[in-house]
Design an enzyme around this catalytic site. Structure first.
Site, PDB file in Angstrom:
ATOM      1  N   ASP A 164       1.121   4.877   1.049  1.00 16.65           N
ATOM      2  CA  ASP A 164       1.711   3.873   1.916  1.00 16.65           C
ATOM      3  C   ASP A 164       2.028   4.503   3.271  1.00 16.65           C
ATOM      4  O   ASP A 164       1.330   5.426   3.705  1.00 16.65           O
ATOM      5  CB  ASP A 164       2.974   3.298   1.260  1.00 16.65           C
ATOM      6  CG  ASP A 164       3.160   1.823   1.572  1.00 16.65           C
ATOM      7  OD1 ASP A 164       3.380   1.497   2.750  1.00 16.65           O
ATOM      8  OD2 ASP A 164       3.098   0.995   0.648  1.00 16.65           O
ATOM      9  N   HIS A 205       7.364  -0.269   5.724  1.00 21.73           N
ATOM     10  CA  HIS A 205       6.582  -0.741   4.581  1.00 21.73           C
ATOM     11  C   HIS A 205       6.687   0.198   3.388  1.00 21.73           C
ATOM     12  O   HIS A 205       6.939  -0.234   2.246  1.00 21.73           O
ATOM     13  CB  HIS A 205       5.132  -0.902   5.022  1.00 21.73           C
ATOM     14  CG  HIS A 205       4.254  -1.637   4.072  1.00 21.73           C
ATOM     15  ND1 HIS A 205       3.648  -1.036   2.999  1.00 21.73           N
ATOM     16  CD2 HIS A 205       3.848  -2.934   4.037  1.00 21.73           C
ATOM     17  CE1 HIS A 205       2.906  -1.911   2.353  1.00 21.73           C
ATOM     18  NE2 HIS A 205       3.006  -3.084   2.959  1.00 21.73           N
ATOM     19  N   SER A 262       2.028  -6.797  -1.012  1.00 21.41           N
ATOM     20  CA  SER A 262       2.563  -5.441  -0.930  1.00 21.41           C
ATOM     21  C   SER A 262       3.893  -5.342  -1.646  1.00 21.41           C
ATOM     22  O   SER A 262       4.276  -4.277  -2.107  1.00 21.41           O
ATOM     23  CB  SER A 262       2.768  -5.029   0.536  1.00 21.41           C
ATOM     24  OG  SER A 262       1.600  -4.544   1.106  1.00 21.41           O
TER      25      SER A 262
END
Length: 798
Positions: free
Chosen positions: A167, A230, A556
């Site tokens: 990620d 994220h 996600s």
């Protein structure tokens, strides 16, 4: 530049493990004739055919291509011997090396011209060549909504489970990654914390970062530190510690935690502001597998169908599977369009996104007493004070060349700040709010087609329906002094949950119709989890707020929920294979309401994850590497193309192309060409992981005109680990232009209910997916370069 990843046999003179390197293209031509190097490209090389002796290389590719063995010294020795005609210095050769894959699979990266790419692709032993393009990155309530409450988690040795995440890195100082009370990492851990100004601990036990292009945005930090948010969000969703008093500026207040809060985390930063490079993804898989992780969570993917041997995530997940590691993938944010699902390899878990029973709504109150609400995350407090209200169409920036037809959308610098300063602006259409800020507006009311998730904005904002927007506009036009206020968001209960969200990518599987995708769904809408304080909470650079926890949506977010559930099952059953863990999650999933999900299994697969039930599934559909090799051979791969995925000496001898109905998959997918008869026969084998002495009875449910027969309908077991096989026959009349017909098979022993979905659907003969044929042959194979974008608060990387 083009990245090439190669594989070589272990008995070569200089063993070339998967090497990721940057190779200068040397030729014997005069420098004026040398074509420019274009891009990095991954190259996969077969393990048996690679010859690393420099004389052999020179005889086959004189002065053109250097083999990159696993050791740098050997690499430089071979490479330099070829670079002599070009008079390249050893330092320039050394500086060109980017990575050395070789811990888990064989390969390398090189800079090659188009001509060299063509010649390399035809060379014996080269498995695959593809460009180093960019992929996209595809909670105080979500785990409780799944029934996974505090008495359930922690029941098994989670501390022995390591989850690896590919990620944007992580924010290590977040309370979600605190290691208080943790002992040292498991002895199996072989990873490292390779970073400056970044500290790992007994919770966050590993951190690496990769950037093969060596390109950085001003917002990037050259370390595993997360500047996007994220990665911190996904990592804390999987395995974040319990943190009390968490909220998004007062909204959704509660205790944040991951699915397995006692598990360990290892992060592999492969995504930056510009996207996620293929070379970096492969390098991260290589390291994560060798480091000793148990589950790999990947919330990123491509925007269009890729053949298995061109998909770095599929290739990496295959190697992970060989080592007993399950890869959990996001399904993508390209829904609700059919065949949009991403990450569809049968050896990985593909996760759709669905809602939870909490939603965010923001109410607008007008001066005439009317009020309207819509899905918005608004934490800005106006204290109920009303402010002047203006329509964007009444304030065009004419000096900049804009008229009312443009300014009504409130984009960019289209508004006249002399008319809008200090006012709430009504805008027709959904924007990021930047135009209102540029025009010195106080807040905004936007109208558009209402989505099924909430958005955050850098200023007081409300998002309402087009119909309600028209009423706001009517009020503005009929009032001498229109005023309004925007209230702080409320969190009412969503009685429709769970329901697959519109953006979640849909099936059927675009490459192999015989494999149902997605596999499962999990919460992915308005999820609160850890965040990087360096990243804007709304995605707008104009938003200067800082938060340690944020609310975002996307597959996600659903992927790490499934990864956490998989880690929980792994903790309970450390010796189970990836396929067994995946099967447990799928066969125990909560059945979704088809009336709320018109795409049925193409939206949610087997249903919503249920971690509590998954640890005791009764039966599992297990599969090994040989089963997936057989699957690829039946898909039309030959020995050469097969090795593009496996990277070993696998062969397809004696296996004719055909349907994938024999792959031991915990679902059934039957595609029927328009006008053909419904007819399919599937074989499956289940392994008893429940009671030693147990008898399961099969029940099949399928709407007319489809019929299902299970033979035998009864399976009796006398021992744990015993295997039994059965056949499923699906048949019916000729059908044409038929939407998905879905049913199920249920095996019941009185204690366990093992459910597998069945789907039947029609396809045109011209796009019947058999093997890996690209239905759009004219489409150029490339990845869309991307940075994280926050349209509708869905992060661009899934």
């Amino acid at each position: 530049m083009k990245l090439y990843v190669g594989r070589a046999s272990s008995n070569a003179s200089c063993a070339c493990s998967i090497v990721r390197a940057s190779c200068l293209a040397a030729t014997t031509k005069p420098s004026s004739e040398i074509k420019p190097i274009n891009a990095y490209m991954p190259v996969l090389l077969g393990e048996q055919q690679i010859i690393l002796d420099s004389s052999e290389v020179l005889s086959k590719w004189p002065g053109l291509f250097r083999r990159l063995p696993s050791s740098t010294s050997c690499c430089l020795q071979l490479w330099s011997s070829i670079a002599v005609p070009m008079k390249e210095s050893s330092s320039s050769v050394k500086d060109s090396i980017v990575y050395s894959y070789g811990r888990s699979f064989n390969g390398f990266a090189a800079k090659l011209s188009d001509d060299e790419v063509a010649r390399l692709s035809e060379m014996e032993g080269v498995v695959s060549v593809f460009p180093n393009a960019k992929l996209k990155l595809h909670t105080t309530r979500s785990w409780d909504f799944l029934g996974f409450t505090q008495p359930n988690y922690g029941a098994y040795p989670e501390g022995d489970v390591i989850v690896g995440l590919l990620d944007t890195g992580v924010w290590p100082e977040s309370k979600s990654f605190d290691d208080e009370g943790f002992g040292p990492p498991p002895s199996k851990w072989k990873g490292k914390c390779k970073a400056k100004n970044f500290t790992c601990n007994n919770k966050l036990i590993g951190a690496r970062f990769y950037n093969s292009d060596n390109e950085y945005d001003v917002s990037d930090i050259k370390s595993p530190r997360d500047t996007e948010g994220h990665g911190s969000h996904t990592a804390s969703t999987v395995a974040g510690r319990e943190v009390e008093g968490v909220s998004f500026f007062g909204l959704a207040n509660g205790t944040a935690r991951g699915g397995v809060p006692n598990a360990r985390i290892a992060v592999y930063k492969v995504c930056w502001a510009y996207g996620c490079a293929l070379a970096d993804i492969l390098a991260a898989f290589d390291d994560a597998i060798a480091d000793g992780v148990d589950i790999i969570s990947v919330s990123l993917g491509a925007d269009f169908p890729l053949e298995y041997f061109e998909d770095p995530i599929a290739i990496g997940a295959f190697h992970a599977m060989k080592k007993g590691i399950l890869t959990s993938n996001s399904a993508g944010n390209s829904g609700p369009f059919p065949r949009s699902v991403s990450n569809y390899s049968p050896w990985s878990l593909t996760v759709a996104a669905s809602t939870i029973d909490r939603k965010f709504e923001t109410r607008v109150a007008l001066g005439n007493g009317q009020s309207f609400s819509g899905p918005t995350i608004n934490s800005f407090v106006l204290n109920g004070t009303s402010y002047p209200l203006i329509w964007g169409g009444d304030a065009p920036n004419v000096s900049a060349g804009f008229d009312s037809e443009i300014s009504t959308f409130c984009l960019g610098h289209t508004l006249n700040s002399l008319k809008t300063e200090g006012k709430i602006i009504y805008c027709e259409g959904l924007t990021d709010g930047a135009g209102v800020i540029f025009a010195k507006g106080l807040g905004t009311i936007m109208s558009d087609i209402v989505d099924d998730l909430a958005f955050a904005f850098p200023l007081p904002a409300a998002y309402i329906s087009i119909e309600d927007g028209q009423k706001v506009l009517d009020y503005i036009k009929t009032s001498d002094n229109p005023i309004a206020t925007i209230l702080v968001s409320e969190t009412p209960k969503d009685a429709m949950a769970p329901r697959v969200v519109s953006f979640s990518s849909r099936g059927p599987n675009p490459i192999t119709y015989d494999i149902l995708k997605p596999d499962i769904t999990a919460p992915g809408v308005d999820i609160l989890a850890a965040w990087s304080p360096l990243s804007s909470p709304s995605g707008s650079p104009l938003d200067k707020r800082v938060t340690n926890y944020n609310i975002i949506s996307g597959t996600s977010m659903s992927c790490p929920h499934a990864s956490g559930a998989a880690a929980y099952v792994k903790a309970a059953h450390p010796n189970w294979s990836p396929a067994a863990i995946k099967s447990a999650l799928m066969t125990t999933a909560t059945l979704m309401d088809q009336n709320k999900n018109l795409d049925k299994e193409f939206a949610y697969g087997s249903g919503q994850i249920n971690p509590v039930k998954a640890v005791n599934p009764g039966l599992v559909f297990d599969a090994k590497e040989a089963d997936y090799v057989n699957f690829l051979c039946k898909q039309g791969y030959n020995t050469t193309t097969l090795r593009l995925v496996t990277g070993d000496s696998s062969v397809c001898n004696g296996i004719a192309p055909g349907k994938a109905w024999s792959l031991n998959y915990p679902s059934f997918s039957l595609s029927v060409q328009d006008g053909e008869q419904i007819m399919g026969t599937f074989t499956r084998t289940v392994t008893n992981v429940g009671s030693a002495n147990s008898t399961y009875y099969a029940s099949a449910y399928m709407p007319s005109p489809v019929a299902v027969k299970v033979v035998p309908p009864v399976l009796s077991f006398k021992a744990v680990g015993e295997k039994k096989s059965f056949t499923v026959m699906v048949y019916g009349p000729k059908i044409v232009q038929q939407p998905v017909i879905s049913g199920l098979i249920l095996w019941n022993d009185g204690s366990h209910r093992v459910r597998t979905p069945i789907v039947v659907f029609t396809v045109l003969p011209s796009i019947q997916a058999s093997s890996f044929t690209n239905p759009f042959p004219s489409r150029k194979r490339h990845f869309e370069g991307s940075s994280i974008h926050h349209k509708n608060r869905i992060l661009g990387r899934y």
